[in-house]
Design a protein around this motif. Sequence first.
Motif, short mmCIF file in Angstrom:
data_model
loop_
_atom_site.label_atom_id
_atom_site.label_comp_id
_atom_site.label_asym_id
_atom_site.label_seq_id
_atom_site.Cartn_x
_atom_site.Cartn_y
_atom_site.Cartn_z
N LEU A 1 0.86 -1.17 0.00
CA LEU A 1 0.00 0.00 0.00
C LEU A 1 0.90 1.22 0.00
CD1 LEU A 1 -2.86 1.21 0.31
CD2 LEU A 1 -2.57 1.00 2.78
N ALA A 2 0.81 2.05 -1.02
CA ALA A 2 1.65 3.25 -1.13
C ALA A 2 0.92 4.43 -0.48
CB ALA A 2 1.93 3.56 -2.59
N LEU A 3 1.49 4.94 0.59
CA LEU A 3 0.91 6.07 1.31
C LEU A 3 1.97 7.14 1.54
CD1 LEU A 3 -1.01 4.11 4.09
CD2 LEU A 3 -1.99 5.14 2.05
N LEU A 4 1.58 8.39 1.39
CA LEU A 4 2.46 9.50 1.74
C LEU A 4 1.91 10.15 2.99
CD1 LEU A 4 3.01 11.17 -1.74
CD2 LEU A 4 4.54 9.66 -0.51
N CYS A 5 2.82 10.51 3.87
CA CYS A 5 2.38 11.07 5.15
C CYS A 5 3.48 12.00 5.66
CB CYS A 5 2.16 9.93 6.14
SG CYS A 5 1.58 10.47 7.74
N GLY A 6 3.11 13.24 5.95
CA GLY A 6 4.07 14.18 6.52
C GLY A 6 4.42 13.79 7.94
N PRO A 7 5.67 13.94 8.33
CA PRO A 7 6.12 13.47 9.64
C PRO A 7 5.54 14.24 10.83
CG PRO A 7 7.85 14.71 8.59
CD PRO A 7 6.76 14.55 7.58
N THR A 8 4.99 15.40 10.59
CA THR A 8 4.44 16.19 11.70
C THR A 8 2.93 16.36 11.61
OG1 THR A 8 4.83 18.27 10.53
CG2 THR A 8 6.60 17.46 11.98
N GLU B 1 -0.43 14.90 12.27
CA GLU B 1 -1.11 13.82 13.00
C GLU B 1 -2.34 13.31 12.25
OE1 GLU B 1 -1.80 14.55 17.17
OE2 GLU B 1 0.13 15.56 17.38
N ASP B 2 -3.05 14.18 11.54
CA ASP B 2 -4.22 13.75 10.79
C ASP B 2 -3.82 12.82 9.65
OD1 ASP B 2 -5.97 15.19 12.43
OD2 ASP B 2 -5.94 16.96 11.11
N GLN B 3 -2.72 13.14 8.96
CA GLN B 3 -2.25 12.27 7.89
C GLN B 3 -1.80 10.92 8.45
OE1 GLN B 3 0.84 14.20 5.67
NE2 GLN B 3 -0.59 15.41 4.45
N ALA C 1 -3.36 7.34 7.52
CA ALA C 1 -2.52 6.26 7.00
C ALA C 1 -2.75 4.97 7.78
CB ALA C 1 -1.04 6.66 7.06
N VAL C 2 -2.86 5.08 9.09
CA VAL C 2 -3.14 3.89 9.91
C VAL C 2 -4.52 3.34 9.56
CG1 VAL C 2 -3.56 3.07 12.26
CG2 VAL C 2 -1.59 4.55 11.79
N ASP C 3 -5.51 4.22 9.46
CA ASP C 3 -6.86 3.77 9.12
C ASP C 3 -6.88 3.06 7.77
OD1 ASP C 3 -7.82 4.87 11.48
OD2 ASP C 3 -8.63 6.67 10.52
N ARG C 4 -6.21 3.62 6.78
CA ARG C 4 -6.18 3.02 5.45
C ARG C 4 -5.48 1.67 5.46
NH1 ARG C 4 -5.36 4.83 -0.03
NH2 ARG C 4 -5.85 2.99 -1.23
N THR C 5 -4.42 1.58 6.26
CA THR C 5 -3.68 0.32 6.37
C THR C 5 -4.56 -0.77 6.98
OG1 THR C 5 -1.59 1.50 6.57
CG2 THR C 5 -1.64 -0.77 7.39
N VAL C 6 -5.24 -0.44 8.06
CA VAL C 6 -6.13 -1.40 8.72
C VAL C 6 -7.28 -1.78 7.79
CG1 VAL C 6 -7.70 -1.75 10.67
CG2 VAL C 6 -5.46 -0.68 11.04
N GLU C 7 -7.80 -0.80 7.07
CA GLU C 7 -8.87 -1.07 6.11
C GLU C 7 -8.41 -2.03 5.01
OE1 GLU C 7 -10.49 1.64 2.56
OE2 GLU C 7 -11.00 2.42 4.55
#
Length: 60
Positions: free
Chosen positions: A21-28, A30-32, A36-42
């Motif tokens: 699963l390709a996800l981009l997420c800024g390190p600071t 929290e919403d992203q 990302a966690v929600d999408r991974t679990v989904e």
Amino acid sequence: MDETAVANAAKEFADAGRRALALLCGPTDEDQAAAAVDRTVETFGRLGTACTALGHHCDH
């Protein structure tokens, strides 16, 4: 963030018969991170491991 590189990395895993699963997420952002966690679990049903690669670039 290089969306193309992330998508290509996920495709390499998929081409090798793995699920990715390709996800981009800024390190600071929290919403992203939460999204990302929600999408991974989904996608996979759970989150077993999470890691970051801040500032890491790999030419393959």
